[in-house]
Write an enzyme that holds these catalytic residues in place. Structure first.
Site, PDB file in Angstrom:
ATOM      1  CB  SER A 242      -0.865  -0.099   1.176  1.00 33.32           C
ATOM      2  OG  SER A 242      -0.197   0.656   2.308  1.00 33.32           O
ATOM      3  CE  LYS A 243       0.568   7.787  -2.701  1.00 34.08           C
ATOM      4  NZ  LYS A 243      -0.192   8.506  -3.602  1.00 34.08           N
ATOM      5  NE  ARG A 244       0.237   2.321   7.075  1.00 33.59           N
ATOM      6  CZ  ARG A 244      -0.091   0.997   7.156  1.00 33.59           C
ATOM      7  NH1 ARG A 244      -1.225   0.707   6.317  1.00 33.59           N
ATOM      8  NH2 ARG A 244       0.459   0.079   7.687  1.00 33.59           N
TER       9      ARG A 244
END
Length: 472
Positions: A242-244
């Site tokens: 994910s972007k995280r």
RNA sequence: GCGCCCUUCGUCUAUCGGUUAGGACGACAGCCUUUCACGUUGUAAAGACGGGUUCGACUCCCGUAGGGCGCGCCA
């Protein structure tokens, strides 16, 4: 003589070059280099809605930054639509494809029904054998591939081994949309064939496509390229990136201060191995790279390891080269342009002098930049909490003690300064730390820095003495 | 739901039927030391589970569980 290897990297320009794509590109590149072949670049821009120029630029920049050059001009898949249409029609001609007049609504209903009844979601073949004369008025048909319904399709894959997919589980896919535009699976096959691609190396998310594409190759009587489907990269929690965590564009890694060589090394070790080798040069990667050494299971992205590797690369990069990399990095990070200005405004020499001490203690270029901040600080220095604590009465007393010694130093070079300060410490019965820490606090405004005598030398006599006098 | 794939220390991995299951990151402890790093020494840490096959399985087979991917007129 066997034909030369041609690989390709084929991103769709709907976003930046993410880390999984970067690794796919690396593998394609390494294999091409290893075999003395070529890596082609094809932009899969047939989705006109989502493809953007900005994304193309980002991908090209990303590859370039990573040092993964491609051979020849990048090919636009969209530009080849005419050829794809021709092949779709040829398939029609050969009886390997047919017109389907189902509307998107009908297909949607078909899917909903299948789902409700918990049946596999597949096109039911309504128009497969139906006479086109039954076609409803005014409906523009799509062309569907007439996929074999019995038997199985086998993929011989370097990473996955022999993968067998029952043909009954593959439905008749659309190869030409009702608006006359080709779809992905057709375009890929035609392009790979026309471009002479001998080896397809891509993510496992394409494995099912590989089966469908194999059927198209067979229907056209074309040779099926050698295939390798590499496992995906997951986030630290094992789920999708994910972007995280890692689903960032490579430019984000650049901004985080990672060196391309370190990222290449790290990425190579994700899903590929060469015995116990962990740190190796790109030349070694090329020399050692083999498709069969690619594993089958997904890997999790681990920033800690990347950081460790990056630190290694920073430490081992020659100063002159590192300086260049650092200067190239600055425009991409917050506060970087300002530092660049300061460097070009006359602080370059001091920075270059400090670099050997700086690079020993930085895991990223961002850290290097942070740690270099003391060079650019203006008097009187702002002190952080630890520095302030160090400059208590005891610290100041120590400072007062050494100041004359430093003032008297004839030779403002680290070794001479060290000798002088050590002699003073001994004479005063002080442990060196009791002296060094207050010096560091006054000189840098922090409690950590490169070796204190290097700091003195790099700062220069006037600036150093002034900084030392400030807190007193 | 259907199909395909995966499963060795927390993480990346080695092993390709016989090993005290190795390395690396991370963690912890010690050493080094003017701080922080680096370096160095050491410690803890793994074959998902259950059945087979075999003289012998982490390695081969089957099943179970967990996970991933795919199932668009997206790519």
């Amino acid at each position: 003589m066997s034909s030369p290897v041609i690989t390709r990297f084929a991103p769709s320009p709907t976003g930046f070059l993410h880390i999984g794509g970067a690794r796919t590109a690396l593998f394609n590149w390494a294999f091409a280099r290893h075999t003395g072949g070529k890596m082609l670049l094809r932009i899969e821009d047939t989705d006109r809605e989502r493809s953007t120029e900005a994304a193309i630029t980002a991908i090209l920049d990303g590859l370039t930054w990573l040092g993964l050059g491609w051979d020849g001009e990048a090919v636009s898949q969209f530009a080849r639509a005419e050829r794809h249409r021709a092949v779709a029609n040829e398939l029609l001609q050969r009886g390997k494809a047919y017109y389907c007049y189902c509307s998107p609504q009908e297909l949607e209903a078909m899917r909903a029904r299948a789902e409700a009844e918990k049946r596999p979601v597949r096109y039911d073949g309504t128009w497969r054998d139906r006479d086109p004369k039954d076609a409803p008025e005014g409906v523009k048909p799509v062309i569907r591939f007439k996929a074999p319904q019995e038997g199985e399709t086998v993929i011989h894959d370097h990473a996955q081994g022999r993968v067998v997919i029952p043909n009954k589980d593959l439905d008749d896919l659309i190869i030409l949309r009702s608006d006359g535009n080709p779809t992905y699976n057709l375009s890929v096959v035609v392009d790979d064939h026309d471009m002479g691609v001998t080896h397809i190396i891509r993510g496992v998310d394409h494995l099912t496509n590989a089966a469908r594409q194999t059927q198209i190759y067979l229907a056209m009587g074309w040779q099926v390229p050698d295939m390798t489907h590499v496992p995906l990269i997951h986030g630290p929690d094992g789920a999708k990136l994910s972007k995280r965590h890692g689903a960032l564009g490579v430019e984000a890694y650049r901004a985080m201060g990672y060196l391309p060589a370190a990222l290449r090394n790290y990425l190579a070790r994700l899903g590929w191995s060469h015995g116990d080798d962990e740190i190796f040069s790109t030349e070694q990667l090329v020399e050692w790279f083999s498709l069969d050494a690619i594993g089958k299971s997904a890997a999790r992205f681990d920033f800690a390891k990347l950081e460790n590797l990056n630190g290694h690369y920073i430490r081992h990069t020659p100063d002159a080269v590192l300086l260049k990399e650092f200067l190239a990095f600055l425009p991409h990070v917050e506060g970087g342009p300002e530092m660049l200005k300061a460097l070009e405004g006359g602080r370059m020499a001091a920075f270059a002098k400090a670099l050997p001490g700086l690079k020993e203690r930085a895991k990223t270029l961002v850290e290097l930049m942070t740690n270099a901040a003391f060079l650019f600080a203006v008097r009187p220095l702002a002190l952080d909490d630890k520095a302030r604590a160090l400059l208590n009465d005891e610290g100041k007393a120590a400072l007062r003690g050494v100041l004359p010694v430093l003032k008297a130093a004839a030779d403002w070079q680290a070794p001479a300064l060290e000798a002088a300060v050590k002699a003073h410490a001994e004479q005063a019965g002080l442990k060196l730390g009791k002296l060094a820490q207050p010096l560091r606090a006054a000189l840098t405004g922090t409690s950590t820095s490169p070796g204190i005598f290097d700091v003195l030398e790099v700062l220069g006599r006037d600036e150093a003495l002034a900084r030392l006098a400030d807190p007193l």
